[in-house]
Write an enzyme that holds these catalytic residues in place. Structure first.
Site, PDB file in Angstrom:
ATOM      1  N   TRP A 152       0.866  -1.190   0.000  1.00 28.65           N
ATOM      2  CA  TRP A 152       0.000   0.000   0.000  1.00 28.65           C
ATOM      3  C   TRP A 152       0.903   1.240   0.000  1.00 28.65           C
ATOM      4  O   TRP A 152       1.839   1.324   0.795  1.00 28.65           O
ATOM      5  CB  TRP A 152      -0.893  -0.026   1.244  1.00 28.65           C
ATOM      6  CG  TRP A 152      -1.770   1.173   1.438  1.00 28.65           C
ATOM      7  CD1 TRP A 152      -2.537   1.790   0.508  1.00 28.65           C
ATOM      8  CD2 TRP A 152      -1.978   1.885   2.662  1.00 28.65           C
ATOM      9  NE1 TRP A 152      -3.224   2.844   1.081  1.00 28.65           N
ATOM     10  CE2 TRP A 152      -2.892   2.918   2.405  1.00 28.65           C
ATOM     11  CE3 TRP A 152      -1.486   1.743   3.970  1.00 28.65           C
ATOM     12  CZ2 TRP A 152      -3.328   3.810   3.374  1.00 28.65           C
ATOM     13  CZ3 TRP A 152      -1.919   2.626   4.949  1.00 28.65           C
ATOM     14  CH2 TRP A 152      -2.828   3.638   4.645  1.00 28.65           C
ATOM     15  N   ASP A 233      -0.900  -5.747   9.164  1.00 29.67           N
ATOM     16  CA  ASP A 233      -1.836  -4.691   8.786  1.00 29.67           C
ATOM     17  C   ASP A 233      -3.093  -5.365   8.230  1.00 29.67           C
ATOM     18  O   ASP A 233      -3.082  -5.902   7.120  1.00 29.67           O
ATOM     19  CB  ASP A 233      -1.194  -3.774   7.733  1.00 29.67           C
ATOM     20  CG  ASP A 233      -2.119  -2.623   7.356  1.00 29.67           C
ATOM     21  OD1 ASP A 233      -3.195  -2.492   7.972  1.00 29.67           O
ATOM     22  OD2 ASP A 233      -1.767  -1.865   6.431  1.00 29.67           O
ATOM     23  N   LYS A 269     -13.390  -0.970   5.488  1.00 34.21           N
ATOM     24  CA  LYS A 269     -13.908  -1.720   4.344  1.00 34.21           C
ATOM     25  C   LYS A 269     -14.898  -2.794   4.760  1.00 34.21           C
ATOM     26  O   LYS A 269     -15.988  -2.877   4.218  1.00 34.21           O
ATOM     27  CB  LYS A 269     -12.752  -2.340   3.553  1.00 34.21           C
ATOM     28  CG  LYS A 269     -12.161  -1.433   2.514  1.00 34.21           C
ATOM     29  CD  LYS A 269     -11.291  -0.304   3.043  1.00 34.21           C
ATOM     30  CE  LYS A 269      -9.972  -0.787   3.579  1.00 34.21           C
ATOM     31  NZ  LYS A 269      -9.059   0.272   4.006  1.00 34.21           N
TER      32      LYS A 269
HETATM   33  N1  PLA Z   1      -3.608  -0.734   5.090  1.00 33.79           N
HETATM   34  C1  PLA Z   1      -3.855  -1.136   3.836  1.00 33.79           C
HETATM   35  C2  PLA Z   1      -3.160  -2.345   3.336  1.00 33.79           C
HETATM   36  C3  PLA Z   1      -4.760  -0.433   3.027  1.00 33.79           C
HETATM   37  O1  PLA Z   1      -4.991  -0.848   1.798  1.00 33.79           O
HETATM   38  C4  PLA Z   1      -5.398   0.704   3.555  1.00 33.79           C
HETATM   39  C5  PLA Z   1      -6.374   1.502   2.733  1.00 33.79           C
HETATM   40  C6  PLA Z   1      -5.102   1.074   4.861  1.00 33.79           C
HETATM   41  C7  PLA Z   1      -4.212   0.335   5.616  1.00 33.79           C
HETATM   42  C8  PLA Z   1      -5.748   2.257   5.523  1.00 33.79           C
HETATM   43  O2  PLA Z   1      -7.061   2.036   5.723  1.00 33.79           O
HETATM   44  P1  PLA Z   1      -8.017   3.021   6.515  1.00 33.79           P
HETATM   45  O3  PLA Z   1      -8.942   3.585   5.534  1.00 33.79           O
HETATM   46  O4  PLA Z   1      -8.673   2.120   7.484  1.00 33.79           O
HETATM   47  O5  PLA Z   1      -7.164   4.045   7.167  1.00 33.79           O
HETATM   48  N2  PLA Z   1      -6.185   1.543   1.372  1.00 33.79           N
HETATM   49  C9  PLA Z   1      -7.158   2.115   0.424  1.00 33.79           C
HETATM   50  C10 PLA Z   1      -7.454   3.554   0.692  1.00 33.79           C
HETATM   51  C11 PLA Z   1      -8.469   1.452   0.558  1.00 33.79           C
HETATM   52  C12 PLA Z   1      -6.449   4.610   0.695  1.00 33.79           C
HETATM   53  O6  PLA Z   1      -5.286   4.474   0.355  1.00 33.79           O
HETATM   54  O7  PLA Z   1      -6.871   5.700   1.078  1.00 33.79           O
HETATM   55  C13 PLA Z   1      -6.621   1.883  -0.979  1.00 33.79           C
HETATM   56  O8  PLA Z   1      -7.338   2.158  -1.942  1.00 33.79           O
HETATM   57  O9  PLA Z   1      -5.490   1.390  -1.103  1.00 33.79           O
END
Ligand code: PLA
Length: 459
Positions: A152, A233, A269
């Site tokens: 991420w 995570d 989610k």
């Molecule tokens: N960890 C991972 C692996 C994630 O994909 C995301 C969110 C988070 C933590 C953080 O989640 P939160 O909304 O609970 O703080 N990733 C998203 C959103 C869904 C983003 O980056 O804003 C994504 O599209 O990758």
């Protein structure tokens, strides 16, 4: 005397304002855009009626609409009477933390019975990661964090902002579009003993590739031998298999092996509570006394960052997890969401194969969770946005939650077009297309301003 001092004060403030007015923030340059937010912005700015957003990983139903889960509505009804709008009370937050811990470590886990965990509510998954990074820095100031490659996009920023250097460990094989297990084990082995590793226990973002249970067992025993610290995570519990228990399997394997573990949980989610920022950070401890010490330290860190988190989302999640009837509804809804995504994977692959694509699309159905790491390159992603109004992150990650029965054929057709267009356009494939400006000429894609217009759109 009073008049003089007032005069002096005014004089001083006027002089200092003049001297500094033009220079206070002159050195501030624009921050680089978050790649996921940038996709949403580009999508919103596009007036095309049939545009598709495959950027952010937030669940959408088959109409492409955001969903308020039934379990959330039920929980709303139950907490409405009891809610008090003061700061998060200890009782509410303890209950939430306990329920979150049960969900991830197991209802009957000894960790819970013996109270061998320190947990606090966090501002969703991001906040939980950030709190842990701060905690790591405070008590292991010289340590690093090993992140999977890829991961991420925000992970690196979070640890960088607390001045913990990051390293990567190999995870994914771009040719086979699957796990590079040999390289992963090698990198774990070659990291200095006692390193911190961030692991995605299920529905890896962005690859959609998870180790098997057997592979997790091997990873766990290597972690033991190397005395590494696993920080999980957990942003998508339930999205890989449709079953929250199955998706906790990796963590349970590490638990059985007696590891000390850290866990960032997000309910953004799997409960559709993205806007409420509901999350939990927990750290496993040797005993109750250590747990109290660690909890106190975590609280001190969060106190200086934001005091306490908003109470409403925590009360909702806590109710969903602790009320057996509401929890049963939630578990069904998680299954429904995961199944819809699973179905879309099958339909997308089938559609591409039906079009006679010369490429192998098996990975669409082999991968799991919210994302499909499509293998589309930057130039193809660029073409999809520019010509077909389909938006995804430049690394080719497709948020499968944005794919619906109505847009899947259009998506397949568009992917087919950009992956089979002739050599002139292929030149773009090796170019960093996101740096090319908009007057680019799509020789092979013809003079039409937008290919999408020529397609049969029955969305
Ligand atoms: N960890 C991972 C692996 C994630 O994909 C995301 C969110 C988070 C933590 C953080 O989640 P939160 O909304 O609970 O703080 N990733 C998203 C959103 C869904 C983003 O980056 O804003 C994504 O599209 O990758």
């Amino acid at each position: 005397m009073m008049i003089i001092s007032r005069f002096l004060r005014r004089g001083i403030s006027t002089a200092s304002t003049c001297a500094t007015r033009r220079s206070w923030w002159d050195h501030v340059t624009p921050a680089p855009k978050d790649p996921i937010i940038a996709v949403t912005e580009a999508f919103l700015a596009d007036p095309f009626p049939y545009k598709i957003n495959l950027g952010v990983g937030a669940y959408r139903d088959d109409e492409g609409k955001p969903v308020v889960l039934q379990c959330v509505r039920e929980a709303e009804g139950k907490i409405a009477a009891s809610n008090f709008l003061e700061s998060t009370s200890t009782a509410v937050s303890s209950k939430f933390v306990e329920e979150s811990a049960k969900l991830i470590y197991g209802q009957d886990s000894n960790v819970i019975k013996e109270r061998r965990f320190a947990g606090i509510p966090a501002l969703s998954g991001t906040g939980a990661c950030r709190l842990f990074a701060e905690f790591q820095k405070r008590f292991y100031p010289e340590s690093r964090i090993y992140l999977p490659d890829p991961t991420w996009s925000n992970h690196r920023n979070i640890w960088r902002d607390v001045h913990v250097p990051d390293r990567t460990f190999r995870y994914y094989h771009p040719d086979s579009k699957s796990l590079n297990f040999v390289a992963l084990m090698d990198d774990i082995k070659n990291a200095p003993d006692g390193s911190f590793f961030l692991l995605h226990p299920c529905a890896h973002n962005p690859t959609g590739v998870d180790p098997t249970n057997e592979q997790w067992r091997e990873i766990s025993s290597l972690f033991k031998a190397k005395n590494h610290f696993p920080f999980f995570d957990v942003a998508y519990q339930g999205f890989a298999s449709g079953d929250v228990e199955r998706d906790a399997r990796a963590i349970r394997i590490f638990l059985e092996d007696g590891h000390s573990i850290g866990c960032a949980q997000s309910f953004a989610k799997n409960m559709g509570l993205y806007g409420h920022r509901v999350g939990c950070l927990s750290v496993l401890c040797n005993d109750k006394i250590q747990a109290m010490a660690i909890k106190g330290q975590l609280q001190q860190i969060s106190n200086t960052m934001y005091g306490s988190p908003p109470i409403h989302g925590i009360s909702l999640a806590s109710k969903i997890l602790s009320d057996p009837d509401i929890k049963a509804i939630w578990l069904k809804e998680v299954k429904v969401m995961a199944t819809r995504i699973h179905r879309m994977r099958a339909i997308l692959r089938e559609a591409l194969e039906r079009l006679g694509s010369p490429l192998n699309w098996q990975h669409i159905t082999n991968q799991v969770g919210m994302f499909c790491f499509s293998g589309l390159n930057r130039a193809e992603v660029y073409l999809l946005a520019k010509e077909f109004h389909i938006y995804m992150t430049p690394d080719g990650r497709i948020s499968m939650a944005g794919v619906t029965t109505k847009n899947v054929d259009y998506l397949a057709n568009s992917i087919h077009e950009v992956t089979t267009c002739d050599q002139d356009a292929k030149i773009l494939h090796n170019t960093d297309a996101y740096r090319i400006n908009t007057d680019i000429r799509f020789t092979s894609l013809g003079a039409s301003k937008s290919r999408a217009r020529g397609m049969n759109l029955s969305l």
